[in-house]
Motif scaffolding. Structure first.
Motif, PDB file in Angstrom:
ATOM      1  N   TYR A  21       0.836  -1.196   0.000  1.00 31.36           N
ATOM      2  CA  TYR A  21       0.000   0.000   0.000  1.00 31.36           C
ATOM      3  C   TYR A  21       0.871   1.246   0.000  1.00 31.36           C
ATOM      4  CZ  TYR A  21      -3.651  -3.298   1.221  1.00 31.36           C
ATOM      5  OH  TYR A  21      -4.515  -4.350   1.207  1.00 31.36           O
ATOM      6  N   SER A  22       0.370   2.298  -0.625  1.00 34.21           N
ATOM      7  CA  SER A  22       1.102   3.564  -0.701  1.00 34.21           C
ATOM      8  C   SER A  22       1.193   4.210   0.681  1.00 34.21           C
ATOM      9  CB  SER A  22       0.380   4.524  -1.659  1.00 34.21           C
ATOM     10  OG  SER A  22      -0.842   4.969  -1.072  1.00 34.21           O
ATOM     11  N   ASP A  23       2.051   5.211   0.770  1.00 35.93           N
ATOM     12  CA  ASP A  23       2.171   5.979   2.015  1.00 35.93           C
ATOM     13  C   ASP A  23       0.806   6.515   2.437  1.00 35.93           C
ATOM     14  OD1 ASP A  23       4.919   5.577   1.898  1.00 35.93           O
ATOM     15  OD2 ASP A  23       5.352   7.599   1.174  1.00 35.93           O
ATOM     16  N   GLU A  24       0.080   7.082   1.503  1.00 34.70           N
ATOM     17  CA  GLU A  24      -1.215   7.700   1.806  1.00 34.70           C
ATOM     18  C   GLU A  24      -2.231   6.670   2.293  1.00 34.70           C
ATOM     19  OE1 GLU A  24       0.507   8.149  -1.089  1.00 34.70           O
ATOM     20  OE2 GLU A  24       1.255  10.158  -0.626  1.00 34.70           O
ATOM     21  N   GLU A  25      -2.241   5.490   1.666  1.00 32.75           N
ATOM     22  CA  GLU A  25      -3.180   4.442   2.092  1.00 32.75           C
ATOM     23  C   GLU A  25      -2.859   3.947   3.495  1.00 32.75           C
ATOM     24  OE1 GLU A  25      -4.588   1.999  -1.770  1.00 32.75           O
ATOM     25  OE2 GLU A  25      -2.413   2.047  -1.458  1.00 32.75           O
ATOM     26  N   ARG A  26      -1.584   3.733   3.772  1.00 34.71           N
ATOM     27  CA  ARG A  26      -1.192   3.257   5.105  1.00 34.71           C
ATOM     28  C   ARG A  26      -1.505   4.308   6.163  1.00 34.71           C
ATOM     29  NH1 ARG A  26       4.439   2.192   5.106  1.00 34.71           N
ATOM     30  NH2 ARG A  26       4.606   3.361   3.175  1.00 34.71           N
ATOM     31  N   LEU A  27      -1.238   5.570   5.859  1.00 38.39           N
ATOM     32  CA  LEU A  27      -1.585   6.641   6.790  1.00 38.39           C
ATOM     33  C   LEU A  27      -3.090   6.675   7.053  1.00 38.39           C
ATOM     34  CD1 LEU A  27       0.567   9.732   5.815  1.00 38.39           C
ATOM     35  CD2 LEU A  27       0.380   8.709   8.076  1.00 38.39           C
ATOM     36  N   PHE A  28      -3.884   6.591   6.000  1.00 33.97           N
ATOM     37  CA  PHE A  28      -5.334   6.619   6.148  1.00 33.97           C
ATOM     38  C   PHE A  28      -5.800   5.496   7.066  1.00 33.97           C
ATOM     39  CE2 PHE A  28      -9.536   5.121   4.980  1.00 33.97           C
ATOM     40  CZ  PHE A  28     -10.291   6.267   5.164  1.00 33.97           C
ATOM     41  N   MET A  29      -5.325   4.276   6.824  1.00 36.27           N
ATOM     42  CA  MET A  29      -5.763   3.134   7.629  1.00 36.27           C
ATOM     43  C   MET A  29      -5.372   3.294   9.098  1.00 36.27           C
ATOM     44  SD  MET A  29      -5.361  -0.183   5.124  1.00 36.27           S
ATOM     45  CE  MET A  29      -3.730   0.169   4.470  1.00 36.27           C
ATOM     46  N   VAL A  30      -4.139   3.680   9.346  1.00 33.72           N
ATOM     47  CA  VAL A  30      -3.680   3.828  10.734  1.00 33.72           C
ATOM     48  C   VAL A  30      -4.451   4.934  11.446  1.00 33.72           C
ATOM     49  CG1 VAL A  30      -1.707   4.475  12.177  1.00 33.72           C
ATOM     50  CG2 VAL A  30      -1.414   2.805  10.331  1.00 33.72           C
ATOM     51  N   ARG A  31      -4.704   6.020  10.763  1.00 33.52           N
ATOM     52  CA  ARG A  31      -5.435   7.135  11.382  1.00 33.52           C
ATOM     53  C   ARG A  31      -6.860   6.751  11.774  1.00 33.52           C
ATOM     54  NH1 ARG A  31      -3.141  11.734   7.243  1.00 33.52           N
ATOM     55  NH2 ARG A  31      -1.290  12.275   8.481  1.00 33.52           N
ATOM     56  N   GLN A  32      -7.413   5.726  11.161  1.00 31.68           N
ATOM     57  CA  GLN A  32      -8.784   5.315  11.457  1.00 31.68           C
ATOM     58  C   GLN A  32      -8.890   4.425  12.694  1.00 31.68           C
ATOM     59  OE1 GLN A  32     -10.953   7.043   9.599  1.00 31.68           O
ATOM     60  NE2 GLN A  32      -9.019   7.744   8.719  1.00 31.68           N
ATOM     61  N   ILE A  33      -7.775   3.993  13.216  1.00 26.49           N
ATOM     62  CA  ILE A  33      -7.786   3.063  14.348  1.00 26.49           C
ATOM     63  C   ILE A  33      -8.033   3.818  15.649  1.00 26.49           C
ATOM     64  CG2 ILE A  33      -6.402   1.404  15.662  1.00 26.49           C
ATOM     65  CD1 ILE A  33      -4.995   0.760  12.971  1.00 26.49           C
ATOM     66  N   LYS A  34      -8.999   3.334  16.395  1.00 18.56           N
ATOM     67  CA  LYS A  34      -9.341   3.938  17.680  1.00 18.56           C
ATOM     68  C   LYS A  34      -8.109   3.942  18.588  1.00 18.56           C
ATOM     69  CE  LYS A  34     -12.499   3.503  21.543  1.00 18.56           C
ATOM     70  NZ  LYS A  34     -13.610   2.743  22.123  1.00 18.56           N
ATOM     71  N   GLY A  35      -7.856   5.079  19.185  1.00 16.01           N
ATOM     72  CA  GLY A  35      -6.726   5.204  20.100  1.00 16.01           C
ATOM     73  C   GLY A  35      -5.519   5.893  19.494  1.00 16.01           C
ATOM     74  N   HIS A  78      -3.746   8.871  18.328  1.00  9.49           N
ATOM     75  CA  HIS A  78      -3.873  10.323  18.487  1.00  9.49           C
ATOM     76  C   HIS A  78      -3.368  11.058  17.248  1.00  9.49           C
ATOM     77  CE1 HIS A  78      -3.987  14.181  20.569  1.00  9.49           C
ATOM     78  NE2 HIS A  78      -2.754  14.401  20.144  1.00  9.49           N
ATOM     79  N   ASN A  79      -2.246  10.555  16.687  1.00 12.14           N
ATOM     80  CA  ASN A  79      -1.610  11.212  15.557  1.00 12.14           C
ATOM     81  C   ASN A  79      -0.816  10.171  14.785  1.00 12.14           C
ATOM     82  OD1 ASN A  79       1.138  12.487  14.566  1.00 12.14           O
ATOM     83  ND2 ASN A  79      -0.391  14.119  14.500  1.00 12.14           N
ATOM     84  N   ALA A  80      -0.894  10.226  13.464  1.00 10.49           N
ATOM     85  CA  ALA A  80      -0.079   9.354  12.613  1.00 10.49           C
ATOM     86  C   ALA A  80       0.516  10.193  11.496  1.00 10.49           C
ATOM     87  CB  ALA A  80      -0.918   8.224  12.035  1.00 10.49           C
ATOM     88  N   ALA A  81       1.771   9.915  11.179  1.00 12.91           N
ATOM     89  CA  ALA A  81       2.472  10.643  10.123  1.00 12.91           C
ATOM     90  C   ALA A  81       3.568   9.745   9.570  1.00 12.91           C
ATOM     91  CB  ALA A  81       3.078  11.939  10.672  1.00 12.91           C
TER      92      ALA A  81
END
Length: 127
Positions: free
Chosen positions: A57-71, A73-76
Motif C-alpha cells: 500500500y502507498s504511504d497515503e493508504e497506510r496513513l489513512f488506515m492507521v489514522r482510522q484506528i481507535k486510540g 492520536h496522531n499518525a504521520a
C-alpha cells in the motif's frame, strides 16, 4: 497499566505497517492505554531500501488506515530513514514512552539512540 503523574504521556510506535492486520490494531490499542499514541510510518522509499520490495500500500493508504484506528492520536510518515527511522521523529515529539512488540530487535541500540539524542524515553515491550 497506569503511570504515575500525568495521563497525557506521549507514546511513540514506529513501523512500516504494510498489510495492516488485527495484530497491528491490538498493538496500537495496547500502546494507547499508556497515553497519547503517536504512530510514525516508514515511507515507501524506506521500506523499499530495507526490505528490497515496495510496500503493498502507498504511504497515503497506510496513513489513512492507521489514522482510522481507535486510540491513535496522531499518525504521520517518519522523517528519517534506515532501520531506526524513528529517531528524528522522537527528537521532535519528545515521547515519554517508545512502545515495541515482543519480537523487537536491538532494544539496547534503540535505547542508546534515544540517549544520544538527549531524550529520556522509556522503552516498553508489549505484553
Amino acid at each position: 497499566m497506569e503511570w504515575p503523574g500525568s495521563s497525557a504521556k506521549k507514546v511513540l510506535v514506529s513501523g512500516c505497517f504494510d498489510l495492516l492486520h488485527s495484530g497491528h490494531v491490538e498493538f496500537f490499542q495496547e500502546a494507547a492505554t499508556l497515553g497519547e499514541l503517536y504512530v510514525r510510518i516508514g515511507t515507501s522509499d524506506n521500506v523499499q531500501a530495507l526490505k528490497g520490495r515496495a510496500p503493498m500500500y502507498s504511504d497515503e493508504e497506510r496513513l489513512f488506515m492507521v489514522r482510522q484506528i481507535k486510540g491513535v492520536h496522531n499518525a504521520a510518515l517518519s522523517v528519517g530513514s534506515g532501520r531506526f527511522d524513528f529517531v528524528e521523529d522522537a527528537k521532535e515529539l519528545r515521547p515519554d514512552i517508545y512502545f515495541v512488540n515482543d519480537d523487537a530487535s536491538q532494544l539496547e541500540e534503540r535505547m542508546s539512540l534515544f540517549e544520544k539524542a538527549g531524550l529520556d524515553v522509556r522503552i516498553v515491550v508489549a505484553p
